[in-house]
Design an enzyme around this catalytic site. Structure first.
Site, PDB file in Angstrom:
ATOM      1  N   HIS A  68     -25.331 114.570  46.373  1.00  0.00           N
ATOM      2  CA  HIS A  68     -24.433 114.904  47.498  1.00  0.00           C
ATOM      3  C   HIS A  68     -25.223 115.632  48.587  1.00  0.00           C
ATOM      4  CE1 HIS A  68     -21.187 116.604  49.862  1.00  0.00           C
ATOM      5  NE2 HIS A  68     -21.558 117.832  49.565  1.00  0.00           N
ATOM      6  N   HIS A 121     -26.576 123.983  51.553  1.00  0.00           N
ATOM      7  CA  HIS A 121     -25.281 124.500  52.016  1.00  0.00           C
ATOM      8  C   HIS A 121     -24.351 124.961  50.900  1.00  0.00           C
ATOM      9  CE1 HIS A 121     -23.748 120.325  51.333  1.00  0.00           C
ATOM     10  NE2 HIS A 121     -22.585 120.929  51.180  1.00  0.00           N
ATOM     11  N   GLU A 180     -22.418 129.336  47.119  1.00  0.00           N
ATOM     12  CA  GLU A 180     -21.074 129.183  46.558  1.00  0.00           C
ATOM     13  C   GLU A 180     -21.093 128.707  45.105  1.00  0.00           C
ATOM     14  OE1 GLU A 180     -16.865 126.819  47.461  1.00  0.00           O
ATOM     15  OE2 GLU A 180     -18.596 126.533  48.757  1.00  0.00           O
ATOM     16  N   ASP A 181     -22.010 127.780  44.779  1.00  0.00           N
ATOM     17  CA  ASP A 181     -21.947 127.103  43.475  1.00  0.00           C
ATOM     18  C   ASP A 181     -23.067 127.474  42.504  1.00  0.00           C
ATOM     19  OD1 ASP A 181     -19.695 125.788  44.324  1.00  0.00           O
ATOM     20  OD2 ASP A 181     -20.767 124.024  45.035  1.00  0.00           O
ATOM     21  N   ASP A 225     -20.845 117.105  55.674  1.00  0.00           N
ATOM     22  CA  ASP A 225     -20.307 117.358  54.337  1.00  0.00           C
ATOM     23  C   ASP A 225     -18.956 116.667  54.173  1.00  0.00           C
ATOM     24  OD1 ASP A 225     -20.099 118.776  51.763  1.00  0.00           O
ATOM     25  OD2 ASP A 225     -18.576 119.975  52.765  1.00  0.00           O
ATOM     26  N   ASP A 230      -7.102  92.487  72.136  1.00  0.00           N
ATOM     27  CA  ASP A 230      -8.454  92.986  72.419  1.00  0.00           C
ATOM     28  C   ASP A 230      -9.079  93.642  71.184  1.00  0.00           C
ATOM     29  OD1 ASP A 230      -6.530  94.898  72.563  1.00  0.00           O
ATOM     30  OD2 ASP A 230      -7.448  96.020  74.194  1.00  0.00           O
TER      31      ASP A 230
END
Length: 709
Positions: free
Chosen positions: A48, A72, A76-77, A138, A258
């Protein structure tokens, strides 16, 4: 599957001096930090991060942005700390990653969480533009893998994407990302429509491809005959774009003409206009479909000439003509400026300029839900591009008026605006402007805003500035009025108050009522928020005996008596209450009270135009509700359109009388076209009584329509 080496190679192609060591260090660190983590797809989480970095590389961003994309999620993880990130990669990258982490670290209800999340994105992107670019990349990759989520989550994420991220991408000029986000959102929000259109398109694709190839060949020959170098591309429009046209035009797939697009990318602006001339000479065109965004760029810097032509076979083709630089900016928008400026400070200024109006008035919104509502509205509202007499473009939301235009130029011009000319002709101030209108604002030093402007201005800037003007005026008036009322009140009530004030000044006493100073206290009196009665005196002067039979008390009791209208006011008892004449609310409707200066409280319907358009000041609105029990009558005005036939007026009057209703006033007027109008003012008990009357009148033969006014 994208590889790190592919990303590095891509970066070096557009930035040969890129810091490869920084990219490698970020990649290795992210791989170690996320080791063992997988996504719901079963792929390593690192994949990812590589996809996000690849999207950023496709935007041709700098290595700090791409390193930020790789890192990024580490705060957090993983167990990584900010201090470690700052030590290894510097403050710039660490701050970007921390901002992205704070956006997600929320523990609120879903609706509030979404609102606060989006608001934090805007706060963060003001500090560093890379935040929004990484967040957009993201979101794009998350949408590409949305199939792994539950149906409920798919719809929630897709709705947020279509309402916020896709319009934001459009505002930033990121056409390629915007279109993909829309298409993916459409797939999950309207699966039946999506797959039905996909099936229809697949059936017609071979024929469409054949028509596009033929037209491409004809255009290439035309360009070659004139010796102009250009690249000709073609495509079938995306399903979401087709679906929107079907909805807007109210037609089925076969009547959307169109959907075939040709793009001509050339070297110069002169070539663009020359090609346009040759094409319009060669094929018939649809004049209403011509747009010159080169002469008049969109707010997001998009430039291109659009012309729709009809081929010899009767097929419509939308042709876009632009330079290579215009094409890159059209596809990658805001981020594309990096290629030409190589300066993130320039991008930061550009970002602030594009969101000035929204940010100025919305960033401090106390409600995150309200913030998102305003953002959703602002991002989705189409833009128009009127200009000043000197040729400066003033971007405004569709539906904007000369007053909006004036405030957009300068607040003082808005305040002094007394009239306007559009394309040399005088127009009303509520006139709705169009793209390319030349607008001249007429001002006068003695002119001031009108409350009526709040009924038609479109921009938040104009609305807020008008309110600020009247709030300032009203505040000063309320202070002056309050001082007069307070002075009269003290003189009439008790001679002992003067002696009490010598011992303890009033400024000290009013602090016990949570007023910081005398002006605020008097302002509340002037507004009617503080009632001048014996209860107030007892709070301020507990040492003074209040004479309940005083002359002033009798006077107060007389003027403060409530009108008998069956309304209960939250927090007020002895105060004049009356029905507002602007909307004449009737029992059964939702109502609200409005504190008037020196005239008690007026009762309005919550649907009153003055309430909905915020002509009435929010600070003076209070809770009100109808009382049960005793019955009262309320004025209702109705307008009847009918045929001008003998006896119609008598039938209407008799029908109303049959419902035990008193008619206060009746006016009839006949028209040359054989129709007539009847205006009635009647007394009704409640809203259900009125509805019964309206239904009875509507059933009369010859009555065309009946409505309350």
């Amino acid at each position: 599957m994208i590889r790190f080496e592919d990303i590095v190679q891509k970066v070096l192609e557009y930035k040969p001096d890129a810091d490869k060591d920084l990219l490698m260090k970020a990649y290795v660190f992210a791989a170690k930090a996320h080791k063992g983590q997988t996504r719901r797809t079963g792929e390593p989480y690192l994949q990812h991060l590589l996809e996000v970095a690849n999207i950023l590389a496709n935007m041709r961003l700098d290595e700090i942005s791409i390193a930020g994309g790789l890192l990024h999620d580490v705060l957090e993880d993983t167990e990584t700390q900010y201090s470690e990130l700052k030590s290894l990669f510097g403050k710039e990258i660490a701050d970007v990653v921390e901002s992205l982490t704070k956006i997600s670290a929320l523990h609120l209800a879903d609706e509030e969480r979404q609102g606060e999340n989006i608001r934090r994105i805007f706060h963060a992107m003001l500090e560093d533009v890379r935040v929004i670019l990484i967040k957009m990349a993201d979101r794009l990759h998350n949408m590409r893998t949305l199939y792994i989520f539950s149906e409920e989550d798919q719809k929630r994420i897709a709705r947020e994407t279509l309402d916020i991220y896709a319009p934001l991408a459009e505002r930033l000029g990121m056409g390629e990302i915007k279109e993909e986000l829309e298409e993916l959102s459409f797939r999950y929000l309207e699966p039946e429509s999506y797959f039905r259109l996909a099936s229809l398109m697949e059936e017609r694709r071979p024929e469409a491809e054949n028509q596009l190839k033929k037209m491409k060949g004809k255009i290439e020959k035309l360009l070659a005959d004139h010796g102009v170098e250009a690249e000709v591309q073609y495509r079938v429009k995306r399903l979401y774009s087709i679906w929107k046209k079907m909805k807007k035009q109210g037609v089925d797939f076969d009547h959307v003409f169109d959907i075939l697009g040709i793009r001509i990318i050339t070297n110069s602006i002169d070539d663009c206009y020359a090609i346009q001339g040759w094409i319009t000479q060669r094929w018939r065109t649809i004049p209403t479909r011509y747009k010159d965004f080169i002469a008049m760029p969109k707010e997001n810097k998009y430039q291109s000439i659009h012309v729709t032509v009809i081929s010899e076979e009767g097929v419509n083709f939308e042709i876009q003509i632009r330079t290579r630089e215009m094409h890159w900016i059209a596809e990658h928008g805001f981020a594309a400026h990096w290629i030409y400026k190589q300066d993130m400070k320039y991008l930061q200024k550009e970002l602030r300029d594009r969101f000035t109006d929204f940010l100025e008035f919305q960033m401090d919104s106390k409600s995150p839900v309200k913030f998102v509502e305003n953002l959703r509205r602002d991002l989705k509202t189409p833009m128009i591009y009127p200009i000043t007499p000197k040729g400066k473009v003033i971007p405004l939301p569709e539906g904007s008026t000369p007053v909006d235009f004036a405030f957009q130029i300068h607040t003082d011009i808005g305040y002094r605006c007394k009239g306007a000319k559009v394309n040399g002709k005088s127009v009303p101030l509520r006139y709705q402007l169009k793209t390319w209108d030349v607008v001249e604002i007429e001002t006068s030093p003695d002119h001031t805003p009108s409350r009526d402007w709040l009924n038609f201005v479109k921009t938040e800037r104009a609305r807020r500035k008008i309110k600020e003007w009247f709030a300032k005026i009203e505040k000063q008036r309320s202070i002056e009025e309050g001082k007069k009322l307070w002075s009269k009140f003290l003189k009439r009530y008790s001679p002992e108050l003067g002696n009490a004030l010598e011992k303890k000044p009033i400024e000290e006493r009013i602090k016990s009522l949570n007023f910081p100073n005398m002006d605020e206290f008097c302002s509340s009196i002037g507004y009617g928020k503080v009632l001048l009665n014996s209860s107030l005196l007892e709070k301020l002067f507990p040492e003074v005996k209040v004479d309940e039979k005083s002359v002033f008390r009798k006077f107060f009791d007389l003027v403060s008596k409530k009108e008998e209208i069956g309304v209960k006011i939250d927090g007020y008892s002895d105060i004049l209450v009356k029905i507002a004449k602007c909307c004449n609310p009737i029992k059964g409707e939702k109502i609200v009270g409005y504190i008037t200066r020196g005239k008690g409280i007026s009762i309005h319907s919550v649907n009153c135009p003055n309430v909905l358009n915020e002509v009435l000041e929010k600070e003076r609105l209070i809770k009100a509700e109808w009382e049960g029990g005793a019955e009262f009558t309320y004025l209702a005005k109705i307008k009847i359109l009918c045929k001008d036939i003998p006896g119609i007026f008598a039938k209407v009057a008799n029908t109303v009388s049959d419902t035990n209703t008193n008619i206060r006033k009746a006016v009839a007027e006949a028209f040359p076209d054989g129709n007539a109008k009847i205006d009635l003012a009647i007394d009704v008990r409640d809203i259900s009584h009125l509805e019964k009357i309206l239904k009875s009148i509507k059933d009369i033969k010859g009555v065309l329509s009946v409505r309350r006014v």
